[in-house]
Design an enzyme around this catalytic site. Structure first.
Site, mmCIF file in Angstrom:
data_model
loop_
_atom_site.group_PDB
_atom_site.id
_atom_site.type_symbol
_atom_site.label_atom_id
_atom_site.label_comp_id
_atom_site.label_asym_id
_atom_site.label_seq_id
_atom_site.Cartn_x
_atom_site.Cartn_y
_atom_site.Cartn_z
ATOM 1 N N GLU A 37 -9.870 -14.570 -10.295
ATOM 2 C CA GLU A 37 -8.894 -13.845 -9.472
ATOM 3 C C GLU A 37 -9.495 -13.438 -8.141
ATOM 4 O O GLU A 37 -8.861 -13.572 -7.089
ATOM 5 C CB GLU A 37 -8.384 -12.594 -10.205
ATOM 6 C CG GLU A 37 -7.367 -11.814 -9.397
ATOM 7 C CD GLU A 37 -7.018 -10.451 -9.978
ATOM 8 O OE1 GLU A 37 -6.737 -9.533 -9.183
ATOM 9 O OE2 GLU A 37 -7.016 -10.311 -11.218
ATOM 10 N N ASN B 197 -11.956 -8.144 -18.954
ATOM 11 C CA ASN B 197 -11.075 -7.098 -19.464
ATOM 12 C C ASN B 197 -11.489 -6.690 -20.872
ATOM 13 O O ASN B 197 -11.499 -5.502 -21.219
ATOM 14 C CB ASN B 197 -9.634 -7.607 -19.438
ATOM 15 C CG ASN B 197 -8.684 -6.749 -20.246
ATOM 16 O OD1 ASN B 197 -8.310 -7.117 -21.353
ATOM 17 N ND2 ASN B 197 -8.307 -5.609 -19.709
#
Length: 292
Positions: free
Chosen positions: A132, A229
Site C-alpha cells: 500500500e 495488521n
C-alpha cells in the site's frame, strides 16, 4: 471446554471484494494473474491457486503481455497502470476504495505543492516497502517521506511545510504520537497539516480484539506470517492475555497450550479467512473431544 470464534475477525471489506473479483473471473475458466499475494495469508493464497489464480511479482508483470491481471486491495503506483497500457494488459482493479481515495488525495496534494527549492514535505506514516505504501509514494513520483514509527519523525525538516497522511492499517496511537511531535517541533514559519486516513474498520478492531482476548483463558490468533495488521493485532492480544499464540494453520495447534483451561478464543487479522478459524475450532474439538 468452550470454544469461541471472534465474529469481528476475518477479512475486511477490501480483501473480501478483491477475492470475490478473483473468484468471479476464475469461474469463467480464464487465465488470471494477480500482482503480488492477493492477501497476506498463505492458506487462502493456496486455495485460490488451486482455483487457477497465478501470483506474479513486478518483474514478471513487466514482461507479461496480452493477459488479464488482478490488482489486489493494497493498490498500485501509476507506473503499474502505464506498464499495463504498454503491454496490452487487461486490469481488474480491486484496489480498496479507501486506499484509492487516499491515493487520489496524495496525488492532488503533490500536484498542488510548489516546485520551489523547498517544496512541501509529503509524509506517510506507514511501513517501508509495504504494498500500500509503495502505491502511495508512487503518487508523488517517489518523493514522499515514509515514517515507520514515531521515533523516526526527527528525519523531517521542521523549517519546511509538512503534510502528513497515514497508511490505512496503521495504529491510531502511533499516528497521534507523530502528529503531537510535529506540532511541538514545527517552526513558526512553516505550516503543518495532517489527515487521519486510517481505516476505521481496521482501527476499531484494536479495542475489540483486546476485549475478546481478555474474556478467554487461551487465545489462538490465526494469521499469515506476512500480515502487518496481524502482527499489530496479535500484540494487542498479548497485552491482555499472556496465553496468546499466533498460528498460521490448525496443524500448528499444540495440545499442551490448552490443557487445563476452560475457555479458548479464536481470532485473526483482516487477512484471515473465516474458514481457517473454523478449521482451528474443529482441530481443538478433535484433540479434546469437546463437541457442542
Amino acid at each position: 471446554m468452550t470454544i469461541e470464534i471472534d465474529q469481528g475477525s476475518g477479512f475486511c471489506f477490501g480483501v473480501t471484494r478483491a477475492i470475490s473479483k478473483a473468484e468471479e473471473e476464475l469461474s469463467h475458466g480464464k487465465t488470471l494473474y494477480c500482482l503480488g499475494d492477493i492477501v497476506h495469508n498463505g492458506q487462502e493464497c493456496s486455495r485460490l491457486q488451486q482455483l487457477g489464480l497465478i501470483t506474479i511479482e513486478h518483474d514478471e508483470f513487466n514482461q507479461l503481455q496480452d493477459s488479464t491481471v488482478l490488482l489486489r486491495a493494497h493498490g498500485e503506483p501509476p507506473s503499474t497502470y502505464q506498464k499495463a497500457l504498454q503491454n496490452n494488459l487487461e486490469l481488474i482493479d480491486a484496489t480498496c476504495p479507501v486506499v484509492l481515495h487516499l491515493q487520489e488525495r496524495i496525488k492532488k496534494e503533490y500536484n498542488l505543492s510548489p516546485t520551489s527549492s523547498a517544496p512541501k514535505q509529503i509524509v506517510i506514516f506507514g511501513k517501508n516497502g509495504h504494498a500500500e505504501v509503495l502505491g502511495l509514494v508512487g503518487q508523488t513520483d517517489g518523493t514522499a517521506i515514509v515514517i515507520e514509527k514515531p521515533e523516526e519523525v526527527n528525519k523531517l525538516d521542521f523549517s519546511r511545510d509538512i503534510c502528513l497522511y497515514s497508511q490505512t492499517t496503521k495504529s491510531l496511537d502511533g499516528f497521534r504520537q507523530v502528529v503531537e511531535y510535529i506540532q511541538q517541533n514545527i517552526q513558526p514559519t512553516a505550516t503543518f497539516t495532517y489527515y487521519d486516513t486510517i481505516c476505521r474498520q481496521v482501527a476499531n478492531r484494536m479495542p475489540h480484539i483486546r476485549d475478546f482476548a481478555s474474556r478467554h483463558d487461551v487465545v489462538l490468533f490465526v494469521c499469515g506470517r506476512k500480515s502487518s495488521n496481524g502482527k499489530a493485532l496479535f500484540e494487542q492480544c498479548l497485552k491482555v492475555n499472556a496465553h496468546s499464540y499466533m498460528i498460521d494453520a490448525a496443524s500448528e495447534i499444540e495440545s499442551h497450550w490448552l490443557e487445563g483451561y476452560d475457555s479458548v478464543g479464536i481470532c485473526g487479522a483482516t487477512s484471515t479467512p473465516k474458514w481457517l478459524m473454523e478449521e482451528c475450532k474443529v482441530r481443538i474439538e478433535e484433540l479434546f473431544g469437546c463437541h457442542e
